[in-house]
Design a protein around this motif. Structure first.
Motif, mmCIF file in Angstrom:
data_model
loop_
_atom_site.group_PDB
_atom_site.id
_atom_site.type_symbol
_atom_site.label_atom_id
_atom_site.label_comp_id
_atom_site.label_asym_id
_atom_site.label_seq_id
_atom_site.Cartn_x
_atom_site.Cartn_y
_atom_site.Cartn_z
ATOM 1 N N GLN A 55 0.848 -1.189 0.000
ATOM 2 C CA GLN A 55 0.000 0.000 0.000
ATOM 3 C C GLN A 55 0.886 1.243 0.000
ATOM 4 O O GLN A 55 1.834 1.344 0.774
ATOM 5 C CB GLN A 55 -0.896 0.017 1.238
ATOM 6 N N ASP A 56 0.590 2.176 -0.887
ATOM 7 C CA ASP A 56 1.360 3.418 -0.940
ATOM 8 C C ASP A 56 0.907 4.345 0.185
ATOM 9 O O ASP A 56 -0.277 4.678 0.282
ATOM 10 C CB ASP A 56 1.144 4.118 -2.288
ATOM 11 N N TRP A 57 1.858 4.778 1.002
ATOM 12 C CA TRP A 57 1.544 5.697 2.098
ATOM 13 C C TRP A 57 1.961 7.120 1.773
ATOM 14 O O TRP A 57 1.372 8.066 2.270
ATOM 15 C CB TRP A 57 2.251 5.247 3.381
ATOM 16 N N ALA A 58 3.009 7.271 0.964
ATOM 17 C CA ALA A 58 3.521 8.579 0.548
ATOM 18 C C ALA A 58 4.827 8.300 -0.167
ATOM 19 O O ALA A 58 5.192 7.140 -0.381
ATOM 20 C CB ALA A 58 3.734 9.520 1.728
ATOM 21 N N ASN A 59 5.587 9.336 -0.501
ATOM 22 C CA ASN A 59 6.911 9.140 -1.063
ATOM 23 C C ASN A 59 7.893 9.021 0.102
ATOM 24 O O ASN A 59 7.857 8.040 0.833
ATOM 25 C CB ASN A 59 7.236 10.272 -2.034
ATOM 26 N N PHE A 60 8.757 9.978 0.316
ATOM 27 C CA PHE A 60 9.543 9.952 1.552
ATOM 28 C C PHE A 60 8.592 10.349 2.687
ATOM 29 O O PHE A 60 7.853 11.323 2.583
ATOM 30 C CB PHE A 60 10.727 10.911 1.464
ATOM 31 N N GLN A 61 8.623 9.577 3.766
ATOM 32 C CA GLN A 61 7.574 9.694 4.775
ATOM 33 C C GLN A 61 8.094 10.320 6.065
ATOM 34 O O GLN A 61 9.226 10.057 6.490
ATOM 35 C CB GLN A 61 6.993 8.304 5.070
ATOM 36 N N ARG A 103 -5.646 7.845 12.948
ATOM 37 C CA ARG A 103 -6.916 8.243 12.330
ATOM 38 C C ARG A 103 -7.506 7.092 11.532
ATOM 39 O O ARG A 103 -8.720 6.896 11.491
ATOM 40 C CB ARG A 103 -6.700 9.465 11.435
ATOM 41 N N ARG A 104 -6.640 6.315 10.890
ATOM 42 C CA ARG A 104 -7.102 5.156 10.122
ATOM 43 C C ARG A 104 -7.782 4.138 11.026
ATOM 44 O O ARG A 104 -8.784 3.520 10.650
ATOM 45 C CB ARG A 104 -5.924 4.504 9.394
ATOM 46 N N ASP A 105 -7.246 3.949 12.235
ATOM 47 C CA ASP A 105 -7.856 3.000 13.166
ATOM 48 C C ASP A 105 -9.283 3.422 13.518
ATOM 49 O O ASP A 105 -10.152 2.566 13.742
ATOM 50 C CB ASP A 105 -7.015 2.895 14.445
ATOM 51 N N GLU A 106 -9.531 4.729 13.562
ATOM 52 C CA GLU A 106 -10.872 5.225 13.857
ATOM 53 C C GLU A 106 -11.767 5.188 12.615
ATOM 54 O O GLU A 106 -12.949 4.856 12.697
ATOM 55 C CB GLU A 106 -10.789 6.664 14.377
ATOM 56 N N TYR A 107 -11.187 5.500 11.462
ATOM 57 C CA TYR A 107 -11.953 5.624 10.222
ATOM 58 C C TYR A 107 -12.229 4.267 9.585
ATOM 59 O O TYR A 107 -13.293 4.040 9.010
ATOM 60 C CB TYR A 107 -11.159 6.515 9.259
ATOM 61 N N GLY A 108 -11.233 3.355 9.671
ATOM 62 C CA GLY A 108 -11.331 2.041 9.044
ATOM 63 C C GLY A 108 -10.183 1.827 8.078
ATOM 64 O O GLY A 108 -9.888 2.693 7.246
ATOM 65 N N HIS A 109 -9.515 0.679 8.180
ATOM 66 C CA HIS A 109 -8.342 0.385 7.360
ATOM 67 C C HIS A 109 -8.679 0.255 5.887
ATOM 68 O O HIS A 109 -7.833 0.503 5.033
ATOM 69 C CB HIS A 109 -7.666 -0.899 7.847
ATOM 70 N N PHE A 110 -9.886 -0.144 5.582
ATOM 71 C CA PHE A 110 -10.231 -0.384 4.176
ATOM 72 C C PHE A 110 -10.451 0.921 3.425
ATOM 73 O O PHE A 110 -9.998 1.085 2.286
ATOM 74 C CB PHE A 110 -11.479 -1.265 4.081
ATOM 75 N N TYR A 111 -11.123 1.867 4.049
ATOM 76 C CA TYR A 111 -11.514 3.083 3.345
ATOM 77 C C TYR A 111 -10.575 4.267 3.556
ATOM 78 O O TYR A 111 -10.579 5.201 2.752
ATOM 79 C CB TYR A 111 -12.929 3.496 3.757
ATOM 80 N N ARG A 166 -7.722 6.754 3.267
ATOM 81 C CA ARG A 166 -6.681 7.011 2.272
ATOM 82 C C ARG A 166 -5.597 7.892 2.889
ATOM 83 O O ARG A 166 -5.873 8.980 3.368
ATOM 84 C CB ARG A 166 -7.255 7.682 1.027
ATOM 85 N N PHE A 167 -4.356 7.390 2.842
ATOM 86 C CA PHE A 167 -3.235 8.176 3.332
ATOM 87 C C PHE A 167 -3.003 9.378 2.419
ATOM 88 O O PHE A 167 -3.140 9.292 1.205
ATOM 89 C CB PHE A 167 -1.962 7.319 3.393
ATOM 90 N N THR A 168 -2.618 10.499 3.017
ATOM 91 C CA THR A 168 -2.287 11.688 2.253
ATOM 92 C C THR A 168 -1.167 11.348 1.269
ATOM 93 O O THR A 168 -0.145 10.779 1.651
ATOM 94 C CB THR A 168 -1.832 12.824 3.187
ATOM 95 N N GLN A 169 -1.375 11.656 -0.003
ATOM 96 C CA GLN A 169 -0.436 11.322 -1.082
ATOM 97 C C GLN A 169 -0.267 9.818 -1.257
ATOM 98 O O GLN A 169 0.701 9.366 -1.876
ATOM 99 C CB GLN A 169 0.944 11.964 -0.832
ATOM 100 N N GLY A 170 -1.203 9.043 -0.729
ATOM 101 C CA GLY A 170 -1.072 7.596 -0.830
ATOM 102 C C GLY A 170 -2.379 6.926 -1.206
ATOM 103 O O GLY A 170 -3.231 7.506 -1.872
ATOM 104 N N GLU A 171 -2.542 5.681 -0.758
ATOM 105 C CA GLU A 171 -3.676 4.853 -1.135
ATOM 106 C C GLU A 171 -4.508 4.460 0.080
ATOM 107 O O GLU A 171 -4.006 4.412 1.203
ATOM 108 C CB GLU A 171 -3.196 3.545 -1.782
ATOM 109 N N VAL A 178 -5.987 -0.584 -3.027
ATOM 110 C CA VAL A 178 -5.201 -1.807 -3.186
ATOM 111 C C VAL A 178 -6.112 -2.958 -3.619
ATOM 112 O O VAL A 178 -5.751 -3.775 -4.478
ATOM 113 C CB VAL A 178 -4.453 -2.149 -1.888
ATOM 114 N N TYR A 179 -7.288 -3.029 -3.034
ATOM 115 C CA TYR A 179 -8.275 -4.051 -3.414
ATOM 116 C C TYR A 179 -8.566 -3.983 -4.910
ATOM 117 O O TYR A 179 -8.635 -5.016 -5.591
ATOM 118 C CB TYR A 179 -9.545 -3.814 -2.607
ATOM 119 N N ASP A 180 -8.720 -2.773 -5.439
ATOM 120 C CA ASP A 180 -9.039 -2.612 -6.856
ATOM 121 C C ASP A 180 -7.908 -3.113 -7.742
ATOM 122 O O ASP A 180 -8.144 -3.794 -8.750
ATOM 123 C CB ASP A 180 -9.336 -1.146 -7.174
#
Length: 227
Positions: free
Chosen positions: A96-102, A113-121, A123-128, A133-135
């Motif tokens: 999974q793309d999280w960003a370029n240099f992080q 924030r992802r843990d609260e929002y949900g890992h599936f939906y 989207r990391f800033t500048q990432g996926e 990834v599922y798609d």
């Protein structure tokens, strides 16, 4: 795809421990795709290779893999007699793309924030997001099926990739719900997940993924994905 041409096993392997697994500050200076295995990661992959040689017992195998350095090093350490020139490196199997240099602090905040929002939906800033990834895993499966249409198809398919990608591969394959996906843990570094062909030409997991959320009760369809 002719049913009789389906491989006996589809084997998913997570790469061994990488530099990023032990020190997340490395992402500030080294791109994710260029991270190497640690010495421990090489040992993990070598041990996994012994398990796979025992499982395959000389049967033919086709290898797909993420093009990341840690995946290539894992394949070499597996020592299955398949050279890198014979591996089909597939960008759709990447991490999974999280960003370029992080920025580790920013990524840690986004993971919270992802843990609260949900890992599936989420989207990391500048990432996926996980759904992105599922798609791409879904389009990979379409290509994979086309390669099994000949009578020379191998008896085993090995995919060397990343933990989240493995989980999403199985989610797509078995049509798991988002809730079940969210309840599962990623496989450990060097872990093996085996989908075995059954007499009805369907696949079943040799064993289910570890489930961290014990409150979630898998549906009948989700339970049917393992033996």
């Amino acid at each position: 795809m002719a049913l009789e041409n389906r491989p006996s096993r589809i084997i998913l392997v997570r790469h061994g421990e990488s530099e990023g697994n032990v020190d997340d500050t490395v992402y500030e200076t080294v791109p994710d795709h260029a991270l190497s295995l640690t010495d421990r990661g090489i040992r993990q992959a070598a041990a996994t290779g012994q398990r796979l040689r025992d499982l395959l017992d000389g049967e033919s195998v086709m290898v797909y893999a993420s093009p990341y350095i840690r995946s290539k090093q894992t394949i070499e350490a597996l020592d299955l007699g398949v050279g890198l020139d014979d591996v089909r490196f597939e960008p759709r199997l990447r991490e999974q793309d999280w960003a370029n240099f992080q920025d580790p602090a920013d990524v840690a905040a986004q993971k919270a924030r992802r843990d609260e929002y949900g890992h599936f939906y989420y989207r990391f800033t500048q990432g996926e997001s996980g759904s992105d990834v599922y798609d791409r895993v879904s389009t990979f499966l379409e290509s994979m099926f086309r390669n099994f249409e000949t009578h020379s198809a191998p008896r085993n398919l090995l995919i060397v990739t990343h933990g989240l990608t493995m989980r999403l591969f199985c989610m797509r394959w078995f049509h798991w719900s988002v809730e079940y996906f969210e309840a599962l843990r990623n496989p450990a570094n060097g872990a093996v997940v085996v989908l075995e062909l059954q007499a009805d030409f369907r696949y079943r997991l040799a064993r289910p993924f570890n489930q961290w959320d014990r409150d979630y009760v898998p549906s009948a369809r989700e339970r049917s994905s393992w033996r």
